[in-house]
Design a protein around this motif. Structure first.
Motif, PDB file in Angstrom:
ATOM      1  N   ASP A  59       0.829  -1.204   0.000  1.00  0.00           N
ATOM      2  CA  ASP A  59       0.000   0.000   0.000  1.00  0.00           C
ATOM      3  C   ASP A  59       0.866   1.258   0.000  1.00  0.00           C
ATOM      4  OD1 ASP A  59      -2.282  -1.519   0.043  1.00  0.00           O
ATOM      5  OD2 ASP A  59      -2.447  -1.516   2.220  1.00  0.00           O
ATOM      6  N   ALA A  60       1.984   1.202   0.699  1.00  0.00           N
ATOM      7  CA  ALA A  60       2.872   2.365   0.789  1.00  0.00           C
ATOM      8  C   ALA A  60       4.028   2.291  -0.201  1.00  0.00           C
ATOM      9  CB  ALA A  60       3.429   2.481   2.206  1.00  0.00           C
ATOM     10  N   ALA A  61       4.245   1.122  -0.829  1.00  0.00           N
ATOM     11  CA  ALA A  61       5.443   0.934  -1.646  1.00  0.00           C
ATOM     12  C   ALA A  61       5.466   1.845  -2.864  1.00  0.00           C
ATOM     13  CB  ALA A  61       5.548  -0.525  -2.084  1.00  0.00           C
ATOM     14  N   SER A  62       4.320   2.050  -3.510  1.00  0.00           N
ATOM     15  CA  SER A  62       4.309   2.891  -4.708  1.00  0.00           C
ATOM     16  C   SER A  62       4.654   4.333  -4.367  1.00  0.00           C
ATOM     17  CB  SER A  62       2.940   2.810  -5.398  1.00  0.00           C
ATOM     18  OG  SER A  62       1.915   3.236  -4.513  1.00  0.00           O
ATOM     19  N   ARG A  63       4.129   4.828  -3.213  1.00  0.00           N
ATOM     20  CA  ARG A  63       4.470   6.184  -2.799  1.00  0.00           C
ATOM     21  C   ARG A  63       5.929   6.278  -2.378  1.00  0.00           C
ATOM     22  NH1 ARG A  63      -0.330   5.282  -0.108  1.00  0.00           N
ATOM     23  NH2 ARG A  63       0.664   5.338   1.953  1.00  0.00           N
ATOM     24  N   ALA A  64       6.410   5.230  -1.718  1.00  0.00           N
ATOM     25  CA  ALA A  64       7.807   5.224  -1.310  1.00  0.00           C
ATOM     26  C   ALA A  64       8.734   5.214  -2.522  1.00  0.00           C
ATOM     27  CB  ALA A  64       8.091   4.003  -0.430  1.00  0.00           C
ATOM     28  N   LEU A  65       8.343   4.506  -3.574  1.00  0.00           N
ATOM     29  CA  LEU A  65       9.156   4.462  -4.790  1.00  0.00           C
ATOM     30  C   LEU A  65       9.278   5.850  -5.400  1.00  0.00           C
ATOM     31  CD1 LEU A  65      10.635   2.897  -7.017  1.00  0.00           C
ATOM     32  CD2 LEU A  65       8.407   2.474  -8.060  1.00  0.00           C
ATOM     33  N   LEU A  66       8.160   6.560  -5.483  1.00  0.00           N
ATOM     34  CA  LEU A  66       8.188   7.908  -6.048  1.00  0.00           C
ATOM     35  C   LEU A  66       9.008   8.851  -5.162  1.00  0.00           C
ATOM     36  CD1 LEU A  66       7.186   9.942  -8.161  1.00  0.00           C
ATOM     37  CD2 LEU A  66       5.147  10.276  -6.747  1.00  0.00           C
ATOM     38  N   LEU A  67       8.802   8.782  -3.855  1.00  0.00           N
ATOM     39  CA  LEU A  67       9.504   9.688  -2.951  1.00  0.00           C
ATOM     40  C   LEU A  67      10.996   9.391  -2.890  1.00  0.00           C
ATOM     41  CD1 LEU A  67       7.046  10.009   0.080  1.00  0.00           C
ATOM     42  CD2 LEU A  67       7.429  11.618  -1.785  1.00  0.00           C
ATOM     43  N   SER A  68      11.383   8.120  -2.954  1.00  0.00           N
ATOM     44  CA  SER A  68      12.807   7.801  -2.875  1.00  0.00           C
ATOM     45  C   SER A  68      13.566   8.380  -4.059  1.00  0.00           C
ATOM     46  CB  SER A  68      13.007   6.289  -2.798  1.00  0.00           C
ATOM     47  OG  SER A  68      12.572   5.654  -3.982  1.00  0.00           O
ATOM     48  N   GLY A  69      12.945   8.352  -5.236  1.00  0.00           N
ATOM     49  CA  GLY A  69      13.595   8.966  -6.390  1.00  0.00           C
ATOM     50  C   GLY A  69      13.707  10.473  -6.237  1.00  0.00           C
ATOM     51  N   ALA A  70      12.633  11.107  -5.753  1.00  0.00           N
ATOM     52  CA  ALA A  70      12.659  12.562  -5.576  1.00  0.00           C
ATOM     53  C   ALA A  70      13.642  12.959  -4.479  1.00  0.00           C
ATOM     54  CB  ALA A  70      11.252  13.059  -5.241  1.00  0.00           C
ATOM     55  N   PHE A  71      13.618  12.254  -3.357  1.00  0.00           N
ATOM     56  CA  PHE A  71      14.519  12.597  -2.249  1.00  0.00           C
ATOM     57  C   PHE A  71      15.974  12.351  -2.631  1.00  0.00           C
ATOM     58  CE2 PHE A  71      11.400  12.102   1.551  1.00  0.00           C
ATOM     59  CZ  PHE A  71      10.553  13.012   0.940  1.00  0.00           C
ATOM     60  N   GLY A  72      16.212  11.299  -3.404  1.00  0.00           N
ATOM     61  CA  GLY A  72      17.573  11.052  -3.861  1.00  0.00           C
ATOM     62  C   GLY A  72      18.096  12.169  -4.736  1.00  0.00           C
ATOM     63  N   GLY A  73      17.204  12.789  -5.537  1.00  0.00           N
ATOM     64  CA  GLY A  73      17.614  13.922  -6.361  1.00  0.00           C
ATOM     65  C   GLY A  73      17.851  15.186  -5.547  1.00  0.00           C
ATOM     66  N   LEU A  74      17.081  15.352  -4.461  1.00  0.00           N
ATOM     67  CA  LEU A  74      17.238  16.547  -3.630  1.00  0.00           C
ATOM     68  C   LEU A  74      18.478  16.473  -2.742  1.00  0.00           C
ATOM     69  CD1 LEU A  74      13.548  17.082  -2.434  1.00  0.00           C
ATOM     70  CD2 LEU A  74      14.789  18.470  -4.093  1.00  0.00           C
ATOM     71  N   LEU A  75      18.808  15.267  -2.287  1.00  0.00           N
ATOM     72  CA  LEU A  75      19.902  15.115  -1.337  1.00  0.00           C
ATOM     73  C   LEU A  75      21.231  15.520  -1.975  1.00  0.00           C
ATOM     74  CD1 LEU A  75      20.314  14.103   1.584  1.00  0.00           C
ATOM     75  CD2 LEU A  75      21.018  11.916   0.605  1.00  0.00           C
ATOM     76  N   GLY A  76      21.916  16.428  -1.371  1.00  0.00           N
ATOM     77  CA  GLY A  76      23.174  16.919  -1.902  1.00  0.00           C
ATOM     78  C   GLY A  76      23.027  18.075  -2.860  1.00  0.00           C
ATOM     79  N   SER A  77      21.805  18.289  -3.382  1.00  0.00           N
ATOM     80  CA  SER A  77      21.569  19.414  -4.284  1.00  0.00           C
ATOM     81  C   SER A  77      21.169  20.675  -3.527  1.00  0.00           C
ATOM     82  CB  SER A  77      20.457  19.058  -5.289  1.00  0.00           C
ATOM     83  OG  SER A  77      20.804  17.926  -6.047  1.00  0.00           O
ATOM     84  N   LEU A  78      20.808  20.497  -2.264  1.00  0.00           N
ATOM     85  CA  LEU A  78      20.393  21.621  -1.417  1.00  0.00           C
ATOM     86  C   LEU A  78      21.247  21.633  -0.160  1.00  0.00           C
ATOM     87  CD1 LEU A  78      16.533  21.073  -1.609  1.00  0.00           C
ATOM     88  CD2 LEU A  78      17.810  22.879  -2.764  1.00  0.00           C
ATOM     89  N   PRO A  79      21.395  22.779   0.482  1.00  0.00           N
ATOM     90  CA  PRO A  79      22.054  22.783   1.794  1.00  0.00           C
ATOM     91  C   PRO A  79      21.232  21.953   2.776  1.00  0.00           C
ATOM     92  CG  PRO A  79      21.021  24.902   1.327  1.00  0.00           C
ATOM     93  CD  PRO A  79      20.966  24.129   0.056  1.00  0.00           C
ATOM     94  N   PRO A  80      21.861  21.390   3.804  1.00  0.00           N
ATOM     95  CA  PRO A  80      21.148  20.494   4.717  1.00  0.00           C
ATOM     96  C   PRO A  80      19.857  21.069   5.284  1.00  0.00           C
ATOM     97  CG  PRO A  80      23.503  20.383   5.135  1.00  0.00           C
ATOM     98  CD  PRO A  80      23.307  21.480   4.134  1.00  0.00           C
ATOM     99  N   HIS A  81      19.865  22.354   5.655  1.00  0.00           N
ATOM    100  CA  HIS A  81      18.666  22.929   6.252  1.00  0.00           C
ATOM    101  C   HIS A  81      17.536  23.103   5.235  1.00  0.00           C
ATOM    102  CE1 HIS A  81      20.824  26.488   4.663  1.00  0.00           C
ATOM    103  NE2 HIS A  81      19.611  26.954   4.441  1.00  0.00           N
ATOM    104  N   GLY A  82      17.839  22.962   3.963  1.00  0.00           N
ATOM    105  CA  GLY A  82      16.803  23.145   2.950  1.00  0.00           C
ATOM    106  C   GLY A  82      16.188  21.859   2.458  1.00  0.00           C
ATOM    107  N   PHE A  83      16.715  20.708   2.896  1.00  0.00           N
ATOM    108  CA  PHE A  83      16.216  19.441   2.354  1.00  0.00           C
ATOM    109  C   PHE A  83      14.789  19.145   2.789  1.00  0.00           C
ATOM    110  CE2 PHE A  83      15.357  14.934   2.821  1.00  0.00           C
ATOM    111  CZ  PHE A  83      15.597  14.475   1.538  1.00  0.00           C
ATOM    112  N   LEU A  84      14.523  19.128   4.093  1.00  0.00           N
ATOM    113  CA  LEU A  84      13.182  18.770   4.554  1.00  0.00           C
ATOM    114  C   LEU A  84      12.110  19.764   4.104  1.00  0.00           C
ATOM    115  CD1 LEU A  84      13.767  17.302   8.135  1.00  0.00           C
ATOM    116  CD2 LEU A  84      13.257  16.089   6.008  1.00  0.00           C
ATOM    117  N   PRO A  85      12.351  21.087   4.095  1.00  0.00           N
ATOM    118  CA  PRO A  85      11.336  21.980   3.527  1.00  0.00           C
ATOM    119  C   PRO A  85      11.030  21.671   2.065  1.00  0.00           C
ATOM    120  CG  PRO A  85      12.859  23.239   4.869  1.00  0.00           C
ATOM    121  CD  PRO A  85      13.424  21.853   4.773  1.00  0.00           C
ATOM    122  N   ALA A  86      12.075  21.349   1.267  1.00  0.00           N
ATOM    123  CA  ALA A  86      11.834  21.004  -0.133  1.00  0.00           C
ATOM    124  C   ALA A  86      11.074  19.689  -0.241  1.00  0.00           C
ATOM    125  CB  ALA A  86      13.167  20.918  -0.879  1.00  0.00           C
TER     126      ALA A  86
END
Length: 380
Positions: free
Chosen positions: A212-239
């Motif tokens: 039930d959660a796997a499809s959403r997790a798949l989408l979010l893991s790709g998005a979060f992987g793209g954000l990680l390292g592209s933003l300063p640490p304090h900007g990751f969770l707001p993004a």
């Protein structure tokens, strides 16, 4: 002159080679899910009269109900329009078998087309058509669907792999989906940033569990992987929070904890979005301390603030991140689960926590029907 004489035999060989190449390419494209189903339809249509002929010639060895075999294969391989042509051929074969073998009698029912045979073939054909229509609506061929799911699982596994750390550091992770499935609502993304000096790890628990959660997790893991390292640490969770809000899911929240660790000094920052606190083992005192940071769930409201907590990992210290499936059950609250987890973790202090992640999940929450994830960072 480098070319040979263009004889009729040479031309025939070229034609045969092109024909073999074309058939082979068509077969490969089909089983990859990229070609038409003409080849499979032709093979199954030829199989129907072969089965009917076997039934007429050897009724004791080949039952009329054997026609379900090409129908089952057609439901898995063919598109709905092609499947109707196969059903017409099977119906014609039943009519011919009934006419040649004679009318149904109770004394010789085993070698005749009985009402039960017709009912079985029709029922299998109905379910085969439902399967074919579902595949057509999803747009994933049966012969390719399993490969796609396997590929997605491997991509998630690779993306969740923790990067290698310099000498003096140890890391390991264990992730166990609910119900023994291959996909989980818990996931990890990690990267070495700042020229390799900093380790950033994000552990996320998507609402729901298992598939039930796997499809959403798949989408979010790709998005979060793209954000990680592209933003300063304090900007990751707001993004990440903004991205989740834009999805407008009915059950769209998630908890997340973001670790930013300086691999030279051992200093770290923890940012939390409604996640459970991390646990730090101090080598000096031998006690576990909760490291909590303030922040709301991801995907609840816009403009959320995420205030970090800071700490330092000294030689011998351990930092443990985990999801609620590891410590919370229906008959045990979170505080009791954390006490159980830390009590079991103390057994691995002498071994430097090598191989501890999987063993802790097996010991603390082996039979829990929820997604579980555990991450250990040790400074040696």
């Amino acid at each position: 002159m480098t070319g040979g004489v263009d004889t009729p035999w040479a031309r025939m060989r070229r034609v045969l080679h092109r024909a073999r190449t074309g058939v082979r390419k068509a077969g490969v494209d089909y089983f990859r899910g990229e070609g038409s189903d003409r080849l499979a339809l032709t093979a199954l249509l030829l199989g129907v009269p072969a089965i009917a002929g076997g039934t007429i010639a050897q009724p004791d060895w080949c039952s009329p109900s054997a026609l379900v075999l090409p129908i089952v294969a057609g439901g898995l391989l063919l598109r709905p329009a092609s499947l109707l042509a196969l059903y017409a051929a099977a119906a014609t074969a039943l009519i011919v078998e009934s006419a040649v073998l004679g009318p149904y009698t109770e004394e010789d029912a085993s070698s005749r087309v009985t009402p039960g045979t017709i009912l079985v073939v029709a029922a299998v054909g109905f379910f085969g058509l439902l399967i074919a229509q579902f595949r057509s609506r999803v747009g994933v061929p049966w012969r390719r669907g399993g490969t796609m799911l396997f590929d997605l699982r491997e991509r998630i596994r690779v993306q969740s792999k923790l990067p290698n750390l310099p000498r003096g550091w140890h890391r390991e992770m264990a992730l166990r989906p609910a119900g023994g499935q291959s996909f989980s609502g818990d996931f990890v993304v990690a990267a070495r940033t700042g020229g390799g000096r900093t380790l950033e790890v994000v552990l996320t628990d998507v609402s729901g569990k298992g598939m039930d959660a796997a499809s959403r997790a798949l989408l979010l893991s790709g998005a979060f992987g793209g954000l990680l390292g592209s933003l300063p640490p304090h900007g990751f969770l707001p993004a990440a929070n903004g991205y989740l809000l834009r999805q407008d899911w009915d059950e769209g929240f998630a908890t997340s904890i973001h670790l930013v660790l300086d691999l030279d000094s051992g200093d770290f920052e923890l940012f939390s979005a409604g996640h459970l606190p991390a646990l730090q083992l101090s080598a000096g005192t031998g006690k576990w301390e909760e490291k909590s940071a303030d922040g709301p769930l991801l995907g609840v409201y816009d403009g959320a603030q995420f205030d970090p907590t800071k700490g330092t990992l000294r030689p011998g210290d351990v930092l443990m991140l985990f999801t609620d499936g590891l410590v919370e059950t229906a008959d045990r609250d979170i505080s009791e689960g954390i006490d159980h987890l830390t009590g079991e973790a103390d057994r691995y202090v002498g071994s430097g926590f090598h191989g501890a992640a999987w063993h802790l999940i097996e010991t603390v929450a082996k039979d829990v029907n929820d997604d579980r994830a555990l991450l250990l960072i040790c400074r040696q």
